[in-house]
Design an enzyme around this catalytic site. Structure first.
Site, short mmCIF file in Angstrom:
data_model
loop_
_atom_site.label_atom_id
_atom_site.label_comp_id
_atom_site.label_asym_id
_atom_site.label_seq_id
_atom_site.Cartn_x
_atom_site.Cartn_y
_atom_site.Cartn_z
CG ASP A 221 -14.09 4.80 -10.08
OD1 ASP A 221 -13.73 4.07 -9.14
OD2 ASP A 221 -14.81 5.80 -9.92
CD GLU B 197 -15.63 14.15 -12.64
OE1 GLU B 197 -16.71 14.42 -12.07
OE2 GLU B 197 -14.54 14.14 -12.03
C1 GLP Z 1 -14.88 9.28 -5.87
C2 GLP Z 1 -15.19 7.96 -6.63
C3 GLP Z 1 -16.66 7.70 -6.66
C4 GLP Z 1 -17.25 8.12 -5.32
C5 GLP Z 1 -17.21 9.62 -5.19
C6 GLP Z 1 -17.59 10.14 -3.83
O1 GLP Z 1 -13.88 10.02 -6.37
N1 GLP Z 1 -14.65 7.81 -7.91
O2 GLP Z 1 -16.91 6.33 -6.95
O3 GLP Z 1 -18.57 7.69 -5.21
O4 GLP Z 1 -15.98 10.13 -5.66
O5 GLP Z 1 -16.60 9.87 -2.89
P1 GLP Z 1 -16.87 9.89 -1.33
O6 GLP Z 1 -17.77 8.72 -1.05
O7 GLP Z 1 -15.52 9.72 -0.68
O8 GLP Z 1 -17.53 11.17 -1.01
#
Ligand code: GLP
Length: 264
Positions: free
Chosen positions: A71, A147
């Site tokens: 993304d 989401e």
């Molecule tokens: C982010 C990304 C995701 C990620 C998730 C969790 O915003 N877009 O790909 O897996 O949220 O993030 P984190 O690993 O920092 O908790």
């Protein structure tokens, strides 16, 4: 879905990296170049650290591997340090010795975002599909930026970030107002097309999402639950992230009883 509960984050990274490396080496053994799906966020950092160690030790060569990020934010200027293009360059492409020309990130600065999303899907197809998709999970059950409410069949497209996601990601920006509102993300259908999916999660703040994903109903309300339909999904988590799983003891038993060749 295979659930592996590890004692520490380092062990989560070691096990998940071993699964990724296994897919990459299997592709190379067949004469191909691996195609990796790449997640940003804090969760996969221990995977990338372990993969970088393997590359440094000469145990793994990713110099010809292709990479596709999950993304990207919409609206950040090119080169912004929190753009996922930059995050992927810093945390993945460089430490893993990948060729920047072979690593793609959705173009969140494109004037035509719908066209950019379609181009991204076409590039994944042209590369022969993703061999192994690395995933984290949001506290609300998102994968990529899919989401709650995302179509379980969705493809790469523009999405609006949920308030919780924007709040969670505020830590990367100077203020909450600077967190972008929109993003481009691989869809759940895109993610499901990967030949293997390796999802990692650490910490109590992920426990509810992990329980919903693994043991709840398959529902767009918890987008990650679509992985229950994937025939090669591996979930590698620490004890805190596993703390709300009803069958945690059973998953531990299953993994402990595996023959050595089936373990990572
Ligand atoms: C982010 C990304 C995701 C990620 C998730 C969790 O915003 N877009 O790909 O897996 O949220 O993030 P984190 O690993 O920092 O908790």
């Amino acid at each position: 879905m295979e659930v592996i509960i590890c004692d520490t984050d380092a062990e989560v990274g070691r096990v998940a990296a071993a699964a990724v490396a296994q897919s990459a080496r299997a592709k190379q053994a067949r004469g191909g170049d691996p195609v990796l799906g790449l997640a940003t966020g804090s969760s996969p950092l221990s995977i990338y650290a372990e993969l970088a160690r393997m590359v440094g030790a000469g145990e793994l060569d990713l110099s010809r591997a292709r990479g596709f990020a999950l993304d990207e934010y919409v609206g950040l200027p090119p080169g912004h340090e929190q753009s996922y293009a930059e995050v992927i360059r810093r945390t993945v492409t460089e430490p893993l010795g990948m060729d920047p020309a072979l690593v793609a990130v959705p173009d969140g600065a494109a004037s035509d975002l719908t066209e950019a999303a379609q181009r991204y899907e076409a590039a994944i197809v042209a590369a022969g599909g993703i061999d192994v998709q690395i995933l984290g999970i949001g506290g609300n059950g998102h994968i990529g930026f899919n989401e709650p409410g995302s179509s379980l069949a969705s493809r790469t497209r523009i999405k609006t970030l949920a308030p919780r996601t924007r709040a969670d990601n505020t830590r990367f920006f100077a203020s909450a107002d600077e967190v972008p509102v929109h993003c481009l993300t691989q869809g759940l259908g895109t993610i499901m097309d990967a030949r293997r999916a390796v999802l990692v999660a650490q910490g109590e703040q992920k426990a509810a999402a992990i329980a919903a994903m693994v043991e709840g109903p398959v529902a767009a309300y918890c987008p990650a639950s679509v992985l229950q339909f994937h025939n090669a999904a591996i979930v590698v988590i620490d004890p805190a992230a596993a703390s709300r799983l009803e069958l945690a003891d059973y998953y531990r038993e299953v993994y402990a009883d595996k023959p050595a060749w089936q373990r990572f």
